[in-house]
Design a protein around this motif. Structure first.
Motif, PDB file in Angstrom:
ATOM      1  N   LEU A 120       4.284  77.550 157.206  1.00 17.52           N
ATOM      2  CA  LEU A 120       5.233  78.077 156.222  1.00 17.52           C
ATOM      3  C   LEU A 120       4.950  79.543 155.924  1.00 17.52           C
ATOM      4  N   ALA A 121       3.673  79.888 155.818  1.00 21.47           N
ATOM      5  CA  ALA A 121       3.312  81.278 155.540  1.00 21.47           C
ATOM      6  C   ALA A 121       3.776  82.205 156.652  1.00 21.47           C
ATOM      7  N   GLU A 122       3.639  81.755 157.883  1.00 21.55           N
ATOM      8  CA  GLU A 122       4.063  82.555 159.022  1.00 21.55           C
ATOM      9  C   GLU A 122       5.581  82.681 159.077  1.00 21.55           C
ATOM     10  N   LYS A 123       6.274  81.610 158.742  1.00 20.43           N
ATOM     11  CA  LYS A 123       7.732  81.581 158.887  1.00 20.43           C
ATOM     12  C   LYS A 123       8.455  82.287 157.743  1.00 20.43           C
ATOM     13  N   TYR A 124       8.006  82.039 156.521  1.00 22.34           N
ATOM     14  CA  TYR A 124       8.727  82.540 155.346  1.00 22.34           C
ATOM     15  C   TYR A 124       7.987  83.662 154.620  1.00 22.34           C
ATOM     16  N   GLY A 125       6.723  83.845 154.949  1.00 24.36           N
ATOM     17  CA  GLY A 125       5.901  84.795 154.207  1.00 24.36           C
ATOM     18  C   GLY A 125       5.236  84.112 153.019  1.00 24.36           C
ATOM     19  N   LYS A 126       4.089  84.610 152.628  1.00 23.29           N
ATOM     20  CA  LYS A 126       3.329  83.963 151.564  1.00 23.29           C
ATOM     21  C   LYS A 126       3.888  84.276 150.179  1.00 23.29           C
ATOM     22  N   TYR A 127       4.528  85.424 150.034  1.00 20.61           N
ATOM     23  CA  TYR A 127       4.975  85.831 148.702  1.00 20.61           C
ATOM     24  C   TYR A 127       5.991  84.843 148.126  1.00 20.61           C
ATOM     25  N   ILE A 128       6.948  84.443 148.931  1.00 19.37           N
ATOM     26  CA  ILE A 128       8.004  83.578 148.413  1.00 19.37           C
ATOM     27  C   ILE A 128       7.455  82.220 147.989  1.00 19.37           C
ATOM     28  N   MET A 129       6.313  81.825 148.568  1.00 18.86           N
ATOM     29  CA  MET A 129       5.734  80.537 148.234  1.00 18.86           C
ATOM     30  C   MET A 129       5.115  80.523 146.842  1.00 18.86           C
ATOM     31  N   THR A 130       4.955  81.692 146.233  1.00 19.22           N
ATOM     32  CA  THR A 130       4.405  81.748 144.878  1.00 19.22           C
ATOM     33  C   THR A 130       5.458  81.470 143.815  1.00 19.22           C
ATOM     34  N   LEU A 131       6.730  81.460 144.191  1.00 21.27           N
ATOM     35  CA  LEU A 131       7.790  81.153 143.234  1.00 21.27           C
ATOM     36  C   LEU A 131       7.687  79.680 142.837  1.00 21.27           C
ATOM     37  N   SER A 132       7.695  79.420 141.560  1.00 16.48           N
ATOM     38  CA  SER A 132       7.466  78.070 141.048  1.00 16.48           C
ATOM     39  C   SER A 132       8.663  77.595 140.236  1.00 16.48           C
ATOM     40  N   GLY A 133       8.831  76.288 140.152  1.00 14.54           N
ATOM     41  CA  GLY A 133       9.973  75.755 139.423  1.00 14.54           C
ATOM     42  C   GLY A 133       9.738  74.334 138.938  1.00 14.54           C
ATOM     43  N   ILE A 134      10.801  73.765 138.440  1.00  9.44           N
ATOM     44  CA  ILE A 134      10.826  72.379 137.969  1.00  9.44           C
ATOM     45  C   ILE A 134      11.734  71.586 138.899  1.00  9.44           C
ATOM     46  N   HIS A 135      11.253  70.431 139.342  1.00  7.45           N
ATOM     47  CA  HIS A 135      12.093  69.500 140.083  1.00  7.45           C
ATOM     48  C   HIS A 135      12.372  68.301 139.178  1.00  7.45           C
ATOM     49  N   VAL A 136      13.643  67.952 139.045  1.00 10.22           N
ATOM     50  CA  VAL A 136      14.049  66.823 138.210  1.00 10.22           C
ATOM     51  C   VAL A 136      14.460  65.671 139.123  1.00 10.22           C
ATOM     52  N   ASN A 137      13.789  64.562 138.982  1.00 10.91           N
ATOM     53  CA  ASN A 137      14.114  63.349 139.732  1.00 10.91           C
ATOM     54  C   ASN A 137      14.827  62.392 138.797  1.00 10.91           C
ATOM     55  N   TYR A 138      16.084  62.100 139.110  1.00 11.63           N
ATOM     56  CA  TYR A 138      16.922  61.319 138.194  1.00 11.63           C
ATOM     57  C   TYR A 138      17.507  60.108 138.912  1.00 11.63           C
ATOM     58  N   SER A 139      17.408  58.960 138.246  1.00 15.50           N
ATOM     59  CA  SER A 139      18.030  57.728 138.743  1.00 15.50           C
ATOM     60  C   SER A 139      19.151  57.315 137.809  1.00 15.50           C
ATOM     61  N   LEU A 140      20.286  56.961 138.373  1.00 20.38           N
ATOM     62  CA  LEU A 140      21.409  56.477 137.584  1.00 20.38           C
ATOM     63  C   LEU A 140      21.029  55.206 136.838  1.00 20.38           C
ATOM     64  N   PRO A 141      21.682  54.935 135.697  1.00 18.48           N
ATOM     65  CA  PRO A 141      21.372  53.710 134.945  1.00 18.48           C
ATOM     66  C   PRO A 141      21.597  52.465 135.805  1.00 18.48           C
ATOM     67  N   GLU A 142      20.583  51.667 135.973  1.00 13.16           N
ATOM     68  CA  GLU A 142      20.677  50.472 136.800  1.00 13.16           C
ATOM     69  C   GLU A 142      21.701  49.492 136.228  1.00 13.16           C
ATOM     70  N   GLU A 143      21.747  49.406 134.916  1.00 16.79           N
ATOM     71  CA  GLU A 143      22.705  48.503 134.272  1.00 16.79           C
ATOM     72  C   GLU A 143      24.137  48.902 134.602  1.00 16.79           C
ATOM     73  N   LEU A 144      24.388  50.194 134.606  1.00 17.24           N
ATOM     74  CA  LEU A 144      25.718  50.704 134.956  1.00 17.24           C
ATOM     75  C   LEU A 144      26.076  50.344 136.394  1.00 17.24           C
ATOM     76  N   LEU A 145      25.154  50.602 137.320  1.00 13.65           N
ATOM     77  CA  LEU A 145      25.423  50.312 138.730  1.00 13.65           C
ATOM     78  C   LEU A 145      25.654  48.822 138.948  1.00 13.65           C
ATOM     79  N   ARG A 146      24.839  47.990 138.313  1.00 15.85           N
ATOM     80  CA  ARG A 146      24.987  46.543 138.473  1.00 15.85           C
ATOM     81  C   ARG A 146      26.333  46.065 137.934  1.00 15.85           C
TER      82      ARG A 146
END
Length: 406
Positions: A120-146
């Motif tokens: 990744l460092a070779e392909k994209y450069g190391k600087y961009i890898m220092t950018l940090s963020g939040i990942h949100v993992n969300y599941s739909l309400p199971e009751e709704l789907l059922r």
């Protein structure tokens, strides 16, 4: 009849991932080993000093935020004796040069993780890898789907659920630009990110979110994904692996991804189906102690549920290119000159497009007072000057970006 009487404004589950840099007491990149080598909740990301804090799955957004804060405090306590702290922003502090970015080290059976990071460092450069963020993992309400499965006439719940998430992923790819518009919080950075000679100079960029803009965390091509079935979706990603365009499924730098339970592996996705949607375009919020405001997470759920119930289009290749372009444009700081293209071919300023979606959601949720308050919180960012996080960061931190940790 108001559709909101048939669909909840909450009820799904949340899991969070926060990327954050460990820095010295004077706000420089730390070069010490990761303090939790055997802890699944606090792992290292690209850099040795870049922690990824992972929560469990929670039945409400507040529970996920509470655990994220608890795990963050645990990490802070472990590094305090070293004279280290957690950096406040998505963008990095002063970086002396590329050698100041320590690639995360793995040994033995995990050495492939180190080799992958070197790739990744070779392909994209190391600087961009220092950018940090939040990942949100969300599941739909199971009751709704059922409940909706029971009344749908479908016979296979797994297929029904997969189809629901495939529709959700397409809709969130279409409307996810709204998250860049409303949640971006990284318009400033140290000049050393662009040129070592500019070290110590606070730069106000053209972006509300550097990592989500066109020069941010993207592949060097626009991935085109197939949403006809989970198998087709997985195969469209596998093709990039087979063609050596991507080295790993994790290298798919796309703002919206469908994930299985457990490890992010395509064979698990096709075998067991979709467990959740991952939203990757959220900046660390320096105004929230945990790095994310619970109101933003609850708004994300409103957006997901609205999209799930109303989105019915098929996201063609052309529309995928358009949607990705909208994501990048919505990460700009100037939202009155920059324009996005709607599914109907109408060109609107980013602010106009955001207000239109929020107005549509207001109508949809009708008299739901909780939804109305959450939508008002977001719309105030577009109506009231200075309310967007990016604008607040410029106002509050432009004169002390590299001093804030002192």
């Amino acid at each position: 009849m108001n559709n909101a009487t048939h669909i909840p404004s909450s009820g799904g589950t949340f899991g969070l991932e926060r990327e954050t840099l460990r820095v010295t007491s004077d706000g420089r990149m730390a070069h010490t080993p990761h303090p939790f080598p055997e802890d699944a909740h606090i792992v290292k990301d690209f850099c040795e000093n870049q922690a990824e804090i992972n929560t469990g799955v929670h039945a409400a957004a507040q529970g996920a935020v509470d655990e994220l804060l608890e795990q963050s405090k645990r990490l802070c306590a472990a590094i305090r004796g070293r004279g280290e702290r957690l950096w406040l922003y998505s963008n990095p502090p002063i970086i002396k040069n590329a050698d100041d970015i320590p690639v995360a080290v793995f040994h033995g059976e995990q050495k492939s993780k180190y080799d992958y990071r070197l790739y990744l460092a070779e392909k994209y450069g190391k600087y961009i890898m220092t950018l940090s963020g939040i990942h949100v993992n969300y599941s739909l309400p199971e009751e709704l789907l059922r409940a909706q499965f029971a009344s749908s006439g479908a016979t296979d719940y797994s297929e029904y659920k997969n189809a629901a998430y495939l529709r959700l992923a397409q809709g969130m790819t279409e409307y996810g630009f709204l998250l860049n518009l409303l949640l971006s919080a990284s318009p400033i950075c140290d000049g050393s990110y662009f040129d070592p000679a500019r070290s110590g100079e606070t730069v106000v960029t053209d972006y509300a979110s550097l990592r989500c803009g066109k020069d941010g965390y993207w592949n060097d091509f626009t991935p085109i994904l197939c949403y006809d079935s989970v198998q087709a979706y997985a195969q469209s990603i596998q093709k990039y692996l087979n063609d050596d365009v991507l080295a790993s499924v994790s290298e798919l730098y796309y703002p919206i991804r469908l994930k299985p339970r457990g490890a992010n592996r395509l064979e698990l996705l096709t075998q067991y189906g979709v467990n959740h949607i991952e939203l990757r375009n959220i900046d660390v919020n320096p105004f929230a102690e945990s790095g994310v405001d619970v109101r933003d997470l609850e708004f994300i759920e409103l957006l997901c549920l609205w999209v799930y119930h109303t989105y019915a289009d098929a996201l063609s290749e052309e529309n995928q290119h358009r949607a990705v372009g909208n994501f990048k444009t919505a990460a700009l700081l100037d939202i009155d000159s920059a324009t996005v293209l709607t599914p109907q071919g109408e060109r609107l300023t980013v602010r106009e497009a955001g207000n239109r979606v929020l107005d549509t959601m207001r109508t949809y949720y009708g008299e739901d007072q909780r939804a109305a308050a959450l939508l008002q919180y977001q719309q105030d960012k577009l109506i009231t000057p200075g309310r967007r996080y990016a604008e607040r960061v410029i106002k509050d931190f432009s004169d002390k970006y590299d001093d804030v940790m002192k």
